[in-house]
Design an enzyme around this catalytic site. Structure first.
Site, PDB file in Angstrom:
ATOM      1  CG  ASN A 210       1.811   2.113   2.312  1.00 13.41           C
ATOM      2  OD1 ASN A 210       2.697   1.329   2.642  1.00 13.41           O
ATOM      3  ND2 ASN A 210       1.068   2.766   3.194  1.00 13.41           N
TER       4      ASN A 210
ATOM      5  CE  LYS B  17      -1.858   0.714   4.093  1.00 16.98           C
ATOM      6  NZ  LYS B  17      -3.166   1.007   4.645  1.00 16.98           N
TER       7      LYS B  17
ATOM      8  CG  HIS C  84       0.133   5.590   6.771  1.00 15.26           C
ATOM      9  ND1 HIS C  84      -0.827   4.911   7.491  1.00 15.26           N
ATOM     10  CD2 HIS C  84      -0.231   5.489   5.471  1.00 15.26           C
ATOM     11  CE1 HIS C  84      -1.716   4.409   6.648  1.00 15.26           C
ATOM     12  NE2 HIS C  84      -1.381   4.739   5.416  1.00 15.26           N
TER      13      HIS C  84
ATOM     14  CD  GLU D 291      -3.305   7.754   2.870  1.00  9.56           C
ATOM     15  OE1 GLU D 291      -3.511   6.933   1.970  1.00  9.56           O
ATOM     16  OE2 GLU D 291      -2.645   7.496   3.871  1.00  9.56           O
TER      17      GLU D 291
ATOM     18  N   GLY E  13      -8.691   1.648   3.847  1.00  4.08           N
ATOM     19  CA  GLY E  13      -8.963   0.210   3.972  1.00  4.08           C
ATOM     20  C   GLY E  13     -10.412  -0.135   4.276  1.00  4.08           C
TER      21      GLY E  13
ATOM     22  CB  SER F 149     -11.206   2.922  -0.286  1.00  2.69           C
ATOM     23  OG  SER F 149     -11.205   2.388   1.017  1.00  2.69           O
TER      24      SER F 149
ATOM     25  N   GLY G 117      -3.103   1.668  -0.869  1.00  3.08           N
ATOM     26  CA  GLY G 117      -2.760   0.560   0.022  1.00  3.08           C
ATOM     27  C   GLY G 117      -3.179  -0.767  -0.593  1.00  3.08           C
ATOM     28  N   GLY G 118      -4.389  -1.208  -0.258  1.00  3.44           N
ATOM     29  CA  GLY G 118      -4.882  -2.527  -0.673  1.00  3.44           C
ATOM     30  C   GLY G 118      -4.673  -2.840  -2.149  1.00  3.44           C
TER      31      GLY G 118
HETATM   32  P1  PGA Z   1      -6.117   1.757   1.175  1.00  2.00           P
HETATM   33  O1  PGA Z   1      -4.882   2.340   2.021  1.00  2.00           O
HETATM   34  O2  PGA Z   1      -5.869   2.110  -0.276  1.00  2.00           O
HETATM   35  O3  PGA Z   1      -6.068   0.289   1.429  1.00  2.00           O
HETATM   36  O4  PGA Z   1      -7.343   2.417   1.696  1.00  2.00           O
HETATM   37  C1  PGA Z   1      -4.378   3.620   1.759  1.00  2.00           C
HETATM   38  C2  PGA Z   1      -3.250   3.952   2.697  1.00  2.00           C
HETATM   39  O5  PGA Z   1      -3.270   3.524   3.852  1.00  2.00           O
HETATM   40  O6  PGA Z   1      -2.316   4.648   2.307  1.00  2.00           O
END
Ligand code: PGA
Length: 239
Positions: free
Chosen positions: A9, A11, A89, A161, A167, A198, A219-220
């Site tokens: 993702n 974002k 989300h 999640e 994040g 994360s 995400g990241g």
């Molecule tokens: P993250 O984000 O891996 O940066 O924690 C996950 C998400 O929001 O789907």
């Protein structure tokens, strides 16, 4: 051997297609779902053809068509070749006030068009730390109770999640993840469940080995194509 999905993702970030093209070279990544912003979806169709990636969107309208300024419909996603779509989300709940019944509408429209919904659920931090997993189970089951109303559960993917792990660099313990995902499977009948929050270089091997985790929502780390390719290869070796 399980087929562990990596759902990326991006974002509201621009990830150049070229960076993924370079990282993936000529290899196949048939268990990687890339979810760019709407404007870049078309660009990533190239990788779908050459590297067999799967393509997803980050959101969709709960309406079919018409006077909904700024929205993107399921038919538009279908047209462009999206096979998956993230819905509900936590950032959409927090910043766009998306409700569970809107998510339910989106899920139903997506299924009608044969696009697989990736439904996000997850709890905030609970005040009594040792009861966090119990709280999480109750919380996500109540969210799913509404989101899955009149939905064929064999057609959806659920991503658990915990909001406090998104994040933040904080990851739920393996035991916590197992408790929540196995409860989701047991009580809703959903067969395919992901963990998100994360997920990355330091924890991916341990999380991938947990029995009821069928993939990750990332995400990241998805902004680093080399890392996604490295994790995908390593996961294939260990599972
Ligand atoms: P993250 O984000 O891996 O940066 O924690 C996950 C998400 O929001 O789907």
């Amino acid at each position: 051997m399980k087929n562990f999905l990596l759902v990326c993702n991006f974002k509201m970030n621009v990830v150049e297609t070229k960076s993924y093209v370079d990282a993936m070279k000529n290899e196949e990544y048939a268990n990687v779902i890339l979810c760019p912003n709407f404007c870049d979806l078309k660009e990533f169709v190239k990788l779908k053809k050459s590297n067999k990636i799967l393509l997803g969107a980050q959101n969709v309208s709960e309406f079919e068509s018409g006077a909904h300024t700024g929205e993107i419909s399921v038919a538009m996603l279908k047209n462009i070749g999206a096979q998956f779509c993230i819905v509900g989300h936590s950032e959409r709940k927090q910043f766009n006030f998306e409700t569970l019944s809107q998510t339910n509408q989106k899920v139903k429209l997506l299924i009608e068009s044969n696009i697989s919904p990736i439904i996000c659920v997850g709890e905030e931090l609970y005040s009594v730390e040792e009861k966090q997993a119990e709280f999480a189970v109750r919380f996500v089951l109540s969210e799913l109770n509404e989101i899955l109303k009149d939905v064929d559960v064999s057609k959806v993917i659920v991503a658990y999640e915990p909001v406090w792990a998104i994040g933040t660099g904080k990851v739920a313990s393996n035991e916590h993840i197992e408790t929540v995902l196995s409860a989701i499977k047991k009580y809703t009948g959903v067969e395919f469940t992901l963990y998100g929050g994360s997920f990355g270089e330091n924890n991916f091997e341990d999380i991938a080995k947990i029995d009821c985790v069928d993939g990750a929502l990332i995400g990241g780390a998805s902004l680093k194509p080399e890392l996604i390719c490295k994790m995908q290869k390593r996961i294939k070796e260990i599972l």
